[in-house]
Design a protein around this motif. Structure first.
Motif, PDB file in Angstrom:
ATOM      1  N   THR A  84     114.757 -35.403  48.144  1.00 38.62           N
ATOM      2  CA  THR A  84     115.518 -34.814  46.712  1.00 38.62           C
ATOM      3  C   THR A  84     115.826 -33.163  47.238  1.00 38.62           C
ATOM      4  N   ALA A  85     115.074 -32.800  48.101  1.00 36.25           N
ATOM      5  CA  ALA A  85     115.366 -31.094  48.505  1.00 36.25           C
ATOM      6  C   ALA A  85     116.703 -31.172  49.282  1.00 36.25           C
ATOM      7  N   ASP A  86     117.626 -30.163  49.027  1.00 38.85           N
ATOM      8  CA  ASP A  86     119.110 -30.120  49.742  1.00 38.85           C
ATOM      9  C   ASP A  86     119.179 -29.221  50.905  1.00 38.85           C
ATOM     10  N   THR A  87     117.908 -28.323  51.075  1.00 34.85           N
ATOM     11  CA  THR A  87     118.006 -27.437  52.084  1.00 34.85           C
ATOM     12  C   THR A  87     116.587 -27.467  52.928  1.00 34.85           C
ATOM     13  N   PRO A  88     116.774 -27.027  54.175  1.00 38.92           N
ATOM     14  CA  PRO A  88     115.493 -27.094  55.093  1.00 38.92           C
ATOM     15  C   PRO A  88     114.200 -26.314  54.591  1.00 38.92           C
ATOM     16  N   VAL A  89     114.678 -24.982  53.672  1.00 43.78           N
ATOM     17  CA  VAL A  89     113.742 -24.229  52.914  1.00 43.78           C
ATOM     18  C   VAL A  89     113.001 -25.038  51.850  1.00 43.78           C
ATOM     19  N   ALA A  90     114.049 -25.617  51.085  1.00 44.32           N
ATOM     20  CA  ALA A  90     113.506 -26.596  50.197  1.00 44.32           C
ATOM     21  C   ALA A  90     112.546 -27.833  50.613  1.00 44.32           C
ATOM     22  N   LYS A  91     113.157 -28.122  51.518  1.00 46.95           N
ATOM     23  CA  LYS A  91     112.392 -29.288  52.290  1.00 46.95           C
ATOM     24  C   LYS A  91     110.985 -28.978  52.549  1.00 46.95           C
ATOM     25  N   LEU A  92     111.068 -27.927  53.524  1.00 49.11           N
ATOM     26  CA  LEU A  92     109.722 -27.292  54.029  1.00 49.11           C
ATOM     27  C   LEU A  92     108.803 -26.879  52.807  1.00 49.11           C
ATOM     28  N   SER A  93     109.072 -26.308  51.883  1.00 49.73           N
ATOM     29  CA  SER A  93     108.634 -25.706  50.689  1.00 49.73           C
ATOM     30  C   SER A  93     107.885 -26.921  49.793  1.00 49.73           C
ATOM     31  N   THR A  94     108.627 -28.276  49.658  1.00 46.51           N
ATOM     32  CA  THR A  94     108.253 -29.106  49.077  1.00 46.51           C
ATOM     33  C   THR A  94     107.055 -29.821  49.872  1.00 46.51           C
ATOM     34  N   PHE A  95     107.239 -30.049  51.200  1.00 45.95           N
ATOM     35  CA  PHE A  95     106.311 -30.316  52.076  1.00 45.95           C
ATOM     36  C   PHE A  95     104.863 -29.962  52.144  1.00 45.95           C
ATOM     37  N   ASP A 175      98.036 -22.786  41.433  1.00 46.92           N
ATOM     38  CA  ASP A 175      99.485 -22.710  41.770  1.00 46.92           C
ATOM     39  C   ASP A 175      99.754 -21.217  42.424  1.00 46.92           C
ATOM     40  N   ASP A 176      99.042 -20.223  42.286  1.00 50.53           N
ATOM     41  CA  ASP A 176      99.491 -18.975  42.872  1.00 50.53           C
ATOM     42  C   ASP A 176      99.099 -19.187  44.344  1.00 50.53           C
ATOM     43  N   ALA A 177      98.107 -19.896  44.721  1.00 50.79           N
ATOM     44  CA  ALA A 177      97.285 -20.003  46.216  1.00 50.79           C
ATOM     45  C   ALA A 177      98.515 -20.851  46.853  1.00 50.79           C
ATOM     46  N   ILE A 178      98.911 -21.908  46.214  1.00 50.53           N
ATOM     47  CA  ILE A 178      99.995 -22.758  46.902  1.00 50.53           C
ATOM     48  C   ILE A 178     101.468 -22.069  47.101  1.00 50.53           C
ATOM     49  N   GLU A 179     101.772 -21.396  46.304  1.00 45.37           N
ATOM     50  CA  GLU A 179     102.766 -20.577  46.629  1.00 45.37           C
ATOM     51  C   GLU A 179     102.672 -19.628  47.495  1.00 45.37           C
ATOM     52  N   GLY A 180     101.835 -19.073  47.653  1.00 46.47           N
ATOM     53  CA  GLY A 180     101.451 -18.042  48.714  1.00 46.47           C
ATOM     54  C   GLY A 180     101.405 -18.567  49.793  1.00 46.47           C
ATOM     55  N   ALA A 181     100.843 -19.719  50.137  1.00 50.16           N
ATOM     56  CA  ALA A 181     100.838 -20.634  51.359  1.00 50.16           C
ATOM     57  C   ALA A 181     102.422 -21.047  51.723  1.00 50.16           C
ATOM     58  N   VAL A 182     103.134 -21.524  50.595  1.00 48.43           N
ATOM     59  CA  VAL A 182     104.631 -21.673  51.200  1.00 48.43           C
ATOM     60  C   VAL A 182     105.237 -20.652  51.551  1.00 48.43           C
ATOM     61  N   ARG A 187     107.911 -17.873  56.271  1.00 47.23           N
ATOM     62  CA  ARG A 187     107.977 -16.681  57.134  1.00 47.23           C
ATOM     63  C   ARG A 187     107.483 -16.746  58.514  1.00 47.23           C
ATOM     64  N   ALA A 188     106.412 -17.703  58.612  1.00 53.12           N
ATOM     65  CA  ALA A 188     105.747 -18.074  59.937  1.00 53.12           C
ATOM     66  C   ALA A 188     106.646 -18.712  60.805  1.00 53.12           C
ATOM     67  N   VAL A 189     107.636 -19.598  60.403  1.00 52.98           N
ATOM     68  CA  VAL A 189     108.524 -20.369  61.064  1.00 52.98           C
ATOM     69  C   VAL A 189     109.754 -19.808  61.105  1.00 52.98           C
ATOM     70  N   GLY A 190     109.932 -18.530  60.294  1.00 57.68           N
ATOM     71  CA  GLY A 190     111.341 -17.837  60.222  1.00 57.68           C
ATOM     72  C   GLY A 190     112.451 -18.412  59.267  1.00 57.68           C
ATOM     73  N   MET A 191     111.941 -19.085  58.421  1.00 51.42           N
ATOM     74  CA  MET A 191     112.838 -19.568  57.411  1.00 51.42           C
ATOM     75  C   MET A 191     112.889 -18.609  56.403  1.00 51.42           C
ATOM     76  N   THR A 192     114.010 -17.910  56.200  1.00 48.25           N
ATOM     77  CA  THR A 192     113.884 -16.696  55.235  1.00 48.25           C
ATOM     78  C   THR A 192     114.718 -16.814  54.011  1.00 48.25           C
ATOM     79  N   GLU A 193     115.752 -17.835  54.325  1.00 45.82           N
ATOM     80  CA  GLU A 193     116.597 -18.075  53.055  1.00 45.82           C
ATOM     81  C   GLU A 193     115.860 -18.088  51.580  1.00 45.82           C
ATOM     82  N   THR A 194     116.356 -17.658  50.645  1.00 40.93           N
ATOM     83  CA  THR A 194     115.472 -17.549  49.362  1.00 40.93           C
ATOM     84  C   THR A 194     115.409 -18.923  48.831  1.00 40.93           C
TER      85      THR A 194
END
Length: 195
Positions: A84-95, A175-182, A187-194
């Motif tokens: 359901t995610a439409d960008t690589p950033v959204a996909k990795l964030s969802t993952f 929730d804050d811990a998970i968002e920090g991990a996202v 950042r670690a993989v270089g996906m900087t798109e907002t």
């Protein structure tokens, strides 16, 4: 003659497995794997010990069947969520979010601890269920950071997401811990798109 649950033998088997897995899930949370017995699971599930042994001959086979069932359902859930995610950033964030939510919900020993609790063949069966999850991550990385070698990034991401310390926080901080991990993984993989 034992009582059949449901309208068919197949429905009976599914219902027994469902009851047993529900009980096992609760006992893993309350007691941990080492304290669980087949007799205790059978009693709480409303089954006779003999009926339990007909489905699961020992504790190890019960754990393997449970993990296989949970992993299959999780892979379906993960695949649907990432789709359901439409960008690589959204996909990795969802993952990342889903991986950490599941880690917070489940109470099986992680990787090496689980390996020491099971025979090598049983652990290999359980480990095989991680292949589709790794494959999903590999696809996301290939799309999002094609210049990077996914075989280098995958173990680093997996290690970061496998640490219970990330999710072993008070519920109000999860929730804050998970968002920090996202943010960390992006950042670690270089996906900087907002997001």
């Amino acid at each position: 003659m034992p009582k059949i649950i449901g309208r068919s033998l197949e429905e009976h088997r599914r219902e027994v497995r469902s009851r047993v897995f529900d009980v096992l899930r609760g006992q893993l949370y309350e007691r941990g794997f080492d304290a669980i017995t087949l007799a205790g699971v059978a009693a709480e599930a409303g089954l006779g010990r003999t009926a339990m042994y007909n489905h699961f001959p020992d504790k190890e086979s019960l754990l393997v069947a449970f993990v296989e069932d949970e992993a299959t359902r999780y892979v379906e859930r993960l695949t649907a969520a990432v789709a359901t995610a439409d960008t690589p950033v959204a996909k990795l964030s969802t993952f990342v979010r889903l991986q950490l939510r599941v880690l917070a919900e489940y109470h099986l020993p992680p990787g090496t601890a689980l390996a020491s609790a099971l025979a090598p063949a049983a652990y290999r069966r359980i480990s095989a269920h991680a292949d589709p999850i790794t494959g999903q991550l590999r696809e996301i990385l290939a799309e999002g950071v094609p210049e990077e070698d996914p075989e280098v990034l995958i173990p680093m991401i997996t290690a970061a997401l496998g640490s219970r310390q990330v999710v072993d926080v008070p519920p109000e901080r999860l929730d804050d811990a998970i968002e920090g991990a996202v943010r960390f993984v992006l950042r670690a993989v270089g996906m900087t798109e907002t997001l």
